[in-house]
Every structure is written in structure tokens, then in C-alpha cells.
Design a protein around this motif. Structure first.
Motif, short mmCIF file in Angstrom:
data_model
loop_
_atom_site.label_atom_id
_atom_site.label_comp_id
_atom_site.label_asym_id
_atom_site.label_seq_id
_atom_site.Cartn_x
_atom_site.Cartn_y
_atom_site.Cartn_z
N ALA A 224 52.64 99.07 -35.80
CA ALA A 224 53.93 98.72 -36.40
C ALA A 224 54.79 99.98 -36.42
CB ALA A 224 53.77 98.16 -37.81
N ILE A 225 56.10 99.79 -36.54
CA ILE A 225 57.04 100.90 -36.57
C ILE A 225 57.96 100.73 -37.77
CG2 ILE A 225 58.95 102.05 -35.36
CD1 ILE A 225 57.72 101.06 -32.73
N LEU A 226 58.19 101.82 -38.48
CA LEU A 226 59.12 101.80 -39.60
C LEU A 226 60.06 102.98 -39.48
CD1 LEU A 226 58.62 100.92 -43.25
CD2 LEU A 226 59.50 103.21 -42.75
N PHE A 227 61.35 102.72 -39.65
CA PHE A 227 62.38 103.77 -39.57
C PHE A 227 63.02 103.86 -40.96
CE2 PHE A 227 65.18 105.82 -36.18
CZ PHE A 227 65.67 106.77 -37.06
N TRP A 228 62.83 105.01 -41.61
CA TRP A 228 63.42 105.24 -42.93
C TRP A 228 64.77 105.94 -42.77
CZ3 TRP A 228 63.16 104.41 -48.09
CH2 TRP A 228 63.88 105.27 -48.91
N ALA A 229 65.77 105.46 -43.50
CA ALA A 229 67.09 106.09 -43.51
C ALA A 229 67.60 106.10 -44.94
CB ALA A 229 68.06 105.34 -42.61
N HIS A 241 66.73 98.66 -30.34
CA HIS A 241 67.04 97.99 -29.08
C HIS A 241 66.25 98.58 -27.92
CE1 HIS A 241 70.37 95.59 -30.68
NE2 HIS A 241 70.74 96.65 -31.38
N ARG A 242 65.84 99.85 -28.05
CA ARG A 242 65.13 100.51 -26.96
C ARG A 242 63.65 100.14 -26.92
NH1 ARG A 242 69.74 101.72 -26.29
NH2 ARG A 242 70.64 103.68 -25.55
N VAL A 243 63.09 99.72 -28.03
CA VAL A 243 61.66 99.43 -28.10
C VAL A 243 61.41 98.01 -27.62
CG1 VAL A 243 59.65 99.24 -29.61
CG2 VAL A 243 61.34 101.03 -30.01
N LYS A 244 60.57 97.89 -26.62
CA LYS A 244 60.24 96.58 -26.06
C LYS A 244 58.90 96.11 -26.62
CE LYS A 244 63.90 97.07 -23.56
NZ LYS A 244 65.14 96.33 -23.93
N GLY A 245 58.60 94.85 -26.39
CA GLY A 245 57.34 94.30 -26.85
C GLY A 245 57.49 93.59 -28.18
N ARG A 246 56.35 93.21 -28.74
CA ARG A 246 56.35 92.40 -29.96
C ARG A 246 55.84 93.18 -31.16
NH1 ARG A 246 53.62 86.71 -28.54
NH2 ARG A 246 54.53 86.28 -30.61
N VAL A 247 55.86 94.48 -31.09
CA VAL A 247 55.39 95.29 -32.21
C VAL A 247 56.27 95.05 -33.43
CG1 VAL A 247 56.72 97.26 -31.39
CG2 VAL A 247 54.88 97.63 -33.00
N LEU A 278 52.90 95.40 -44.64
CA LEU A 278 52.23 95.98 -43.48
C LEU A 278 50.73 95.67 -43.51
CD1 LEU A 278 54.05 99.44 -43.31
CD2 LEU A 278 54.01 97.70 -41.50
N GLU A 279 50.15 95.79 -44.68
CA GLU A 279 48.72 95.49 -44.78
C GLU A 279 48.45 94.03 -44.42
OE1 GLU A 279 45.09 96.29 -47.91
OE2 GLU A 279 47.06 95.77 -48.70
N ALA A 280 49.32 93.13 -44.89
CA ALA A 280 49.11 91.70 -44.60
C ALA A 280 49.31 91.41 -43.12
CB ALA A 280 50.08 90.87 -45.43
N SER A 281 50.30 92.04 -42.49
CA SER A 281 50.58 91.76 -41.07
C SER A 281 49.53 92.36 -40.16
CB SER A 281 51.96 92.31 -40.69
OG SER A 281 51.98 93.73 -40.77
N LEU A 282 48.86 93.42 -40.61
CA LEU A 282 47.84 94.05 -39.77
C LEU A 282 46.43 93.59 -40.10
CD1 LEU A 282 49.21 97.72 -39.81
CD2 LEU A 282 49.54 95.97 -38.06
N GLY A 283 46.31 92.80 -41.16
CA GLY A 283 44.98 92.35 -41.55
C GLY A 283 44.46 91.27 -40.63
#
Length: 283
Positions: A224-229, A241-247, A278-283
Motif C-alpha cells: 500500500a502507499i500513503l502520502f502525508w501532506a 496519477h503516475r502510479v499504475k496497478g491496483r495497489v 491498512l491492517e484490515a486491507s492487508l489482512g
């Protein structure tokens, strides 16, 4: 003993050296063992610090409470701040006020004790959402740079301690956590919360171009990817937009509030909520 109180071993050594609150029973070799009276004194010291007492005052209370049966039942409180007026913490908890007092007094051991207790009881992410995050925001409002710097150091130390004894990773690919701010603490907090759940996490704090970040994400194949701002200037929608796939990808932090994002990007809430998702989606 350090684990029982939720403080760093170095803190216990400091209490022993400065205030004589160390172990009294000797064993073979160089080691000494804590007896029941020693433990009682340390627990009183810890409770007094959590209520905002100065270390020397807390130590006096800890010693007198075990020696004087007429000692007051309530640990002492710090009567006043040492750096100007207090922090604006509307609706703050006892812990938040205690942490604010300790930081304004530049009392790192007391601040770390409050953080350690919160993490032990509520978890890393909730301790940030309910305690450390609001206090650091109040410090930023006061523009007290030295105090904010100490606060960040205390949070980093608490995170390092919290990762000790974490379970082995249950996944091969890490969660990638990005932020353009090299001093950002929330990604580090979230990484520690994930590591405690057996989820590997990689934190990258730098203002890299969106293309470079996307290339790194493709190469590492993250879970998974998370971007903090923290503010709109740090938010970079082009990255998604640059990241492809279903991650799974998450936009986290107030900087994304007004940003237009692709439908597949999940807007994250608090760090505790995000860690659970995140824990639920990766479990």
C-alpha cells in the motif's frame, strides 16, 4: 522495571543517579535488584511526573510517601509553567495538559513518561491523535521552536521504544509512507503503528518529484502507499496519477483537504483509523 513503568532504562538510571531512587538489593556481580520498597518509590515517582510535578519534587514525594505514613495521598502537581503562559488545549485530557507542562518546563523524562503511558494504554496512533499531535500543534501556535524541537525528540524516542519487541513481519512487501517534509512525524508514527501489527513499513521523507516517487513505488511493489501532506503546498496529486496497478493508495493529512484526487484514492482520517484500515486491507 523500565518496561513495567513504560519508561526508558536511561530514565531509571537518571532517577537513581540524581535522586537515589535506584535498586537497593545487591546480587552477585555488578547487578542490583529492585525490592518492593524500591518499586513502590518508582511508581510514586512516575505517577507524580504524569501529574506534571517537577522531577525533584516528584522524587521528594516518592521518598517521603514510603517513609512517612502521614504523607499526602495525592502526588504533587507542578504549580506553574517555566516558559511563559500555558498552551491552548481546549478540552484537553489530563495527559495532554501534563505533557504540555513537561515540555514547557523542558523536562524530557517527564514528557517521555507521559508518552510511554499513553502508548502502552491506547496504542501509538491513538497516542498521536489524542495527545502528541494536539500538543505539538499548540506548541507551533506559540512559535516556541526549542520546545517543539524537544517535543519531536521525545516523540521519536517514544516511537523507537515502542518498536522494541514488535512481531516479525507477516507480509513481504512494505507499506510506503511518503511526505515532502523531512521533519514530518505522522508518517513515522503510522509506520511504528504498522510495525507493531506485524506490517513492514518504509518511510521516505523528502521533496522528490512525482515521477521519481512513482518510479520507486513501481520498483518496490508495495502493499500500500500513503502520502502525508500537512499543507496544500506538500500535496502532489500528480504522484497518484503516475502510479499504475491496483495497489491501495491513501492521501493523509490536512494538506489534501481541498485537493482533487482520482476516485481510487482513499482519503485517510486519523492515524488510528488509517492504521486500522491498512491492517484490515492487508489482512
Amino acid at each position: 522495571m523500565a518496561g513495567r513503568l513504560g519508561v526508558a532504562p536511561a530514565t531509571l538510571r537518571t532517577w537513581d543517579r540524581r535522586y537515589g531512587l535506584g535498586p537497593s538489593d545487591h546480587t552477585t556481580g555488578r547487578h542490583r535488584r529492585y525490592g518492593p520498597a524500591d518499586i513502590a518509590r518508582l511508581e510514586r515517582m512516575h505517577r507524580a511526573l504524569l501529574r506534571g510535578a517537577a522531577p525533584a519534587e516528584a522524587a521528594r514525594y516518592a521518598r517521603s510517601s514510603t517513609e512517612d505514613t502521614d504523607a499526602p495521598a495525592e502526588p504533587p502537581r507542578r504549580p506553574a509553567h517555566r516558559i511563559g503562559r500555558g498552551l491552548r488545549l481546549p478540552g484537553a485530557s489530563r495527559r495532554a495538559r501534563g505533557l504540555g507542562r513537561a515540555l514547557l518546563a523542558m523536562d524530557a523524562p517527564a514528557a517521555q513518561a507521559v508518552l510511554a503511558e499513553a502508548i502502552a494504554e491506547d496504542g501509538v496512533a491513538a497516542a498521536w491523535d489524542q495527545l502528541a499531535g494536539p500538543v505539538l500543534a499548540a506548541l507551533a501556535e506559540r512559535e516556541l521552536a526549542p520546545v517543539s524541537h524537544l517535543a519531536a525528540q521525545c516523540v521519536r524516542a517514544a516511537l523507537a521504544t515502542a518498536e522494541v519487541g514488535a512481531p516479525l513481519p507477516a507480509h513481504d512487501n512494505p507499506v510506503l509512507l511518503f511526505s515532502a517534509d523531512p521533519a514530518a512525524l505522522p508518517p513515522r508514527v503510522l509506520a511504528t503503528a504498522l510495525v507493531q501489527r506485524g506490517i513492514p513499513a518504509t518511510v521516505l521523507l523528502a521533496a522528490f518529484p512525482a515521477e521519481a516517487l512513482a518510479a520507486l513505488a513501481r520498483r518496490l511493489s508495495p502493499a500500500a502507499i500513503l502520502f502525508w501532506a500537512a499543507d496544500p503546498g506538500q500535496a502532489e496529486p500528480r504522484f497518484f496519477h503516475r502510479v499504475k496497478g491496483r495497489v491501495p493508495m491513501f492521501a493523509c493529512g490536512p494538506g489534501w483537504a481541498e485537493a482533487e484526487l482520482p476516485d481510487r484514492i482513499r482519503r485517510a482520517g486519523t492515524l488510528a483509523e488509517t492504521a486500522a484500515r491498512l491492517e484490515a486491507s492487508l489482512g
